[in-house]
Design an enzyme around this catalytic site. Structure first.
Site, PDB file in Angstrom:
ATOM      1  N   TYR A  51       0.938  -1.396  -0.061  1.00  0.00           N
ATOM      2  CA  TYR A  51       0.198  -0.343   0.264  1.00  0.00           C
ATOM      3  C   TYR A  51       1.235   1.249   0.598  1.00  0.00           C
ATOM      4  O   TYR A  51       1.809   1.071   1.052  1.00  0.00           O
ATOM      5  CB  TYR A  51      -0.907  -0.251   1.055  1.00  0.00           C
ATOM      6  CG  TYR A  51      -2.331  -0.503   0.801  1.00  0.00           C
ATOM      7  CD1 TYR A  51      -3.040   0.312   0.064  1.00  0.00           C
ATOM      8  CD2 TYR A  51      -3.074  -1.495   2.039  1.00  0.00           C
ATOM      9  CE1 TYR A  51      -4.043   0.513   0.002  1.00  0.00           C
ATOM     10  CE2 TYR A  51      -5.056  -1.796   1.089  1.00  0.00           C
ATOM     11  CZ  TYR A  51      -5.443  -0.903   0.365  1.00  0.00           C
ATOM     12  OH  TYR A  51      -5.960  -1.505  -0.007  1.00  0.00           O
ATOM     13  N   GLU A  53      -0.407   5.188  -0.644  1.00  0.00           N
ATOM     14  CA  GLU A  53      -1.177   6.137  -0.648  1.00  0.00           C
ATOM     15  C   GLU A  53      -0.392   7.756  -0.702  1.00  0.00           C
ATOM     16  O   GLU A  53       0.676   7.280   0.261  1.00  0.00           O
ATOM     17  CB  GLU A  53      -2.215   5.928   0.344  1.00  0.00           C
ATOM     18  CG  GLU A  53      -3.347   4.979   0.076  1.00  0.00           C
ATOM     19  CD  GLU A  53      -4.636   5.023   0.543  1.00  0.00           C
ATOM     20  OE1 GLU A  53      -4.600   5.398   2.007  1.00  0.00           O
ATOM     21  OE2 GLU A  53      -5.775   3.572   1.216  1.00  0.00           O
ATOM     22  N   ASP A 197      -7.781  14.540 -24.209  1.00  0.00           N
ATOM     23  CA  ASP A 197      -7.714  13.140 -24.536  1.00  0.00           C
ATOM     24  C   ASP A 197      -7.332  12.724 -24.939  1.00  0.00           C
ATOM     25  O   ASP A 197      -7.889  11.822 -26.312  1.00  0.00           O
ATOM     26  CB  ASP A 197      -9.166  12.232 -24.029  1.00  0.00           C
ATOM     27  CG  ASP A 197      -9.237  10.986 -23.565  1.00  0.00           C
ATOM     28  OD1 ASP A 197      -8.041   9.781 -24.401  1.00  0.00           O
ATOM     29  OD2 ASP A 197      -9.536  10.426 -23.283  1.00  0.00           O
ATOM     30  N   THR A 223      -4.890   6.774 -21.658  1.00  0.00           N
ATOM     31  CA  THR A 223      -4.358   5.624 -20.622  1.00  0.00           C
ATOM     32  C   THR A 223      -3.101   5.252 -21.513  1.00  0.00           C
ATOM     33  O   THR A 223      -2.669   5.067 -22.196  1.00  0.00           O
ATOM     34  CB  THR A 223      -5.392   4.734 -21.589  1.00  0.00           C
ATOM     35  OG1 THR A 223      -5.421   4.603 -23.321  1.00  0.00           O
ATOM     36  CG2 THR A 223      -6.890   5.070 -21.128  1.00  0.00           C
ATOM     37  N   LYS A 226      -2.808   1.272 -25.263  1.00  0.00           N
ATOM     38  CA  LYS A 226      -3.090   1.297 -26.211  1.00  0.00           C
ATOM     39  C   LYS A 226      -2.463   1.433 -27.598  1.00  0.00           C
ATOM     40  O   LYS A 226      -1.547   0.587 -27.760  1.00  0.00           O
ATOM     41  CB  LYS A 226      -4.356   2.998 -26.913  1.00  0.00           C
ATOM     42  CG  LYS A 226      -5.747   2.256 -25.638  1.00  0.00           C
ATOM     43  CD  LYS A 226      -6.785   3.333 -26.599  1.00  0.00           C
ATOM     44  CE  LYS A 226      -7.841   3.097 -25.350  1.00  0.00           C
ATOM     45  NZ  LYS A 226      -8.373   3.917 -24.043  1.00  0.00           N
ATOM     46  N   ARG A 232      -2.225  -1.369 -18.862  1.00  0.00           N
ATOM     47  CA  ARG A 232      -3.587  -1.007 -18.262  1.00  0.00           C
ATOM     48  C   ARG A 232      -3.405   0.532 -17.655  1.00  0.00           C
ATOM     49  O   ARG A 232      -3.222  -0.392 -16.138  1.00  0.00           O
ATOM     50  CB  ARG A 232      -4.658  -2.092 -18.812  1.00  0.00           C
ATOM     51  CG  ARG A 232      -4.930  -3.278 -19.458  1.00  0.00           C
ATOM     52  CD  ARG A 232      -6.278  -3.942 -19.216  1.00  0.00           C
ATOM     53  NE  ARG A 232      -7.112  -3.240 -20.076  1.00  0.00           N
ATOM     54  CZ  ARG A 232      -7.557  -3.194 -21.204  1.00  0.00           C
ATOM     55  NH1 ARG A 232      -6.173  -4.128 -21.911  1.00  0.00           N
ATOM     56  NH2 ARG A 232      -8.106  -2.273 -21.821  1.00  0.00           N
TER      57      ARG A 232
END
Ligand code: DSN
Length: 416
Positions: A51, A53, A197, A223, A226, A232
């Protein structure tokens, strides 16, 4: 995967079958690609146990010395790849990245101007069923009915009338270039933020095959999986310190908790690959392959929206071939070629059963396909349409596709 195989054979088998499906088929889904073995390895590390954060140097858990190294490397490589001053590499995927930008820069109910979904835009660009369309007042520009291209005069006219707080340029199914400077000049005129975008074209921008909005637009989202050919996930870029701070706060603690560190390592690996000279060759080849596919399909009587492409994708209206998009997608699947049904501008059919299919050349280019193999694909698509009622001919075509695919690994080894 021998441990998975012995512990959970059913899941192992499904994974193996997916690998075989990918090996034996041709991937023409415009948003998909194949990652390198290094990216795949990076995603399966023990960082998944952690973790983290917060951001490098400012975490809410202990034991961050190695997490900070990898996240900082991902940030620095993203900045260098896109020539940006600030990068946030934590967004889990494209829609959350877009929502984070709205959350950072807008108040609920603010007006945003974006491309309509059925003209090539994206769900997160204000579709009424998406959080973007529920929380913000989206108004949308469209493509010209005759040219199939975005009409900047219409964008200006709507912007002057609606006074949006943010103007969004980007798409999921639009094959032409975007005039970043013109969008920016319209936004300046009405006092709007600019957001690009570039999810679909990020790899082509990174590979210097098409113009970049970085440095022109206030914020750029993408993203990473692609044309950029990473894991991903997503990435947000900006050159403004003030905006970057707002975006960091919007991602954490605004919308996300612990970042997915293995994905961030894999993003860093992919950015490293994209910084190599071979990536620029790949980016140029992706476009050359798309243009060849578009031209060969048109020679065979297919209708390509806007008459061609400037990027990796083409949208084909299947009406003239007597098929709906869903039927074409299924037919192409039968011969081992994956595509995705797509609305066409001013589509007379419904979104779930539209008139078109969207094809893209990023994945096959990664695999090493050149113009000769693209000609073969155009030929197979055409022969599949002609043989649509003959099971035996479709089976024979599928074998031809599989035979060619077997000569190519999913990821052609990097040569630099
Ligand atoms: N689903 C992606 C695409 O196919 O374009 C966009 O998020």
């Amino acid at each position: 995967m021998s441990i998975l195989q012995s512990q959970d054979p059913q899941l192992h088998l499904a994974t193996l079958h997916e690998e075989l499906r990918q090996l034996h088929g041709m991937e023409l889904i415009a948003s998909e690609n194949y990652v390198s073995p290094a990216v795949l390895e990076a995603m399966s590390s023990v960082f998944t146990n952690k973790y983290s954060e917060g951001y490098p140097g400012k975490r809410y858990y202990g034991g961050q010395e190695y997490v900070d190294i990898v996240e900082t490397m991902a940030i620095e490589r993203a900045k260098s790849l896109f020539g940006a001053k600030y990068a946030n590499v934590q967004p889990l995927s494209g829609s959350p990245a877009n929502l984070a930008v709205y959350f950072a820069l807008l108040q609920p109910g603010d007006t945003v101007l974006g491309l309509a979904l059925d003209h090539g835009g994206h769900l997160s660009h204000g579709h009424p069923v998406n959080a973007s369309g529920i929380l913000y007042k989206f108004t949308q520009y469209t493509v010209d009915k005759t040219t199939g291209r975005i009409d900047m005069n219409q964008v200006r006219e709507i912007a002057r009338r609606e006074k949006p707080k943010l103007i969004l340029a980007g798409f999921s199914a639009y094959s032409r270039g975007l005039d970043w400077k013109e969008f920016k000049s319209i936004a300046d005129e009405v006092g709007a933020y600019t957001m690009a975008d570039i999810a679909h074209i990020a790899g082509l921008v990174a590979g210097k095959a098409i113009d970049s909005p970085v440095g022109i637009f206030d914020v750029v989202t993408t993203t990473t999986h692609k044309t950029l050919r990473g894991p991903r996930g997503a990435l947000i870029l900006s050159n403004s310190e003030e905006i970057a701070k707002k975006i960091d706060r919007a991602i954490f603690p605004g919308m996300q908790g612990g970042p997915h560190i293995p994905q961030i390592v894999a993003k860093a690996v992919a950015f490293g690959e994209a910084l190599r000279p071979s990536f620029q060759v790949y980016a140029k080849n992706v476009i050359a392959n798309a243009q060849r596919l578009s031209s060969k399909l048109q020679d065979k009587g297919f209708t390509v929206i806007s008459g061609g492409t400037d990027n990796h994708l083409i949208v084909v209206d299947m009406t003239s071939k007597g098929l709906a998009g869903k039927e074409a997608e299924k037919l192409f699947d039968e011969v081992g070629i994956s595509s995705s049904r797509s609305t066409i501008p001013y589509d007379p059919r419904k979104p779930m059963d539209p008139s078109g299919v969207r094809l893209g050349t990023a994945a096959v280019t990664t695999r090493g396909f050149g113009l000769e193999q693209i000609d073969f694909i155009a030929d197979v698509l055409d022969r599949a349409v002609q043989a649509k009622d003959s099971e035996s001919k479709l089976v024979a075509l599928r074998k031809e596709v599989s035979d060619l695919c077997c000569q190519y690994p999913l990821f052609a080894p990097l040569k630099d």
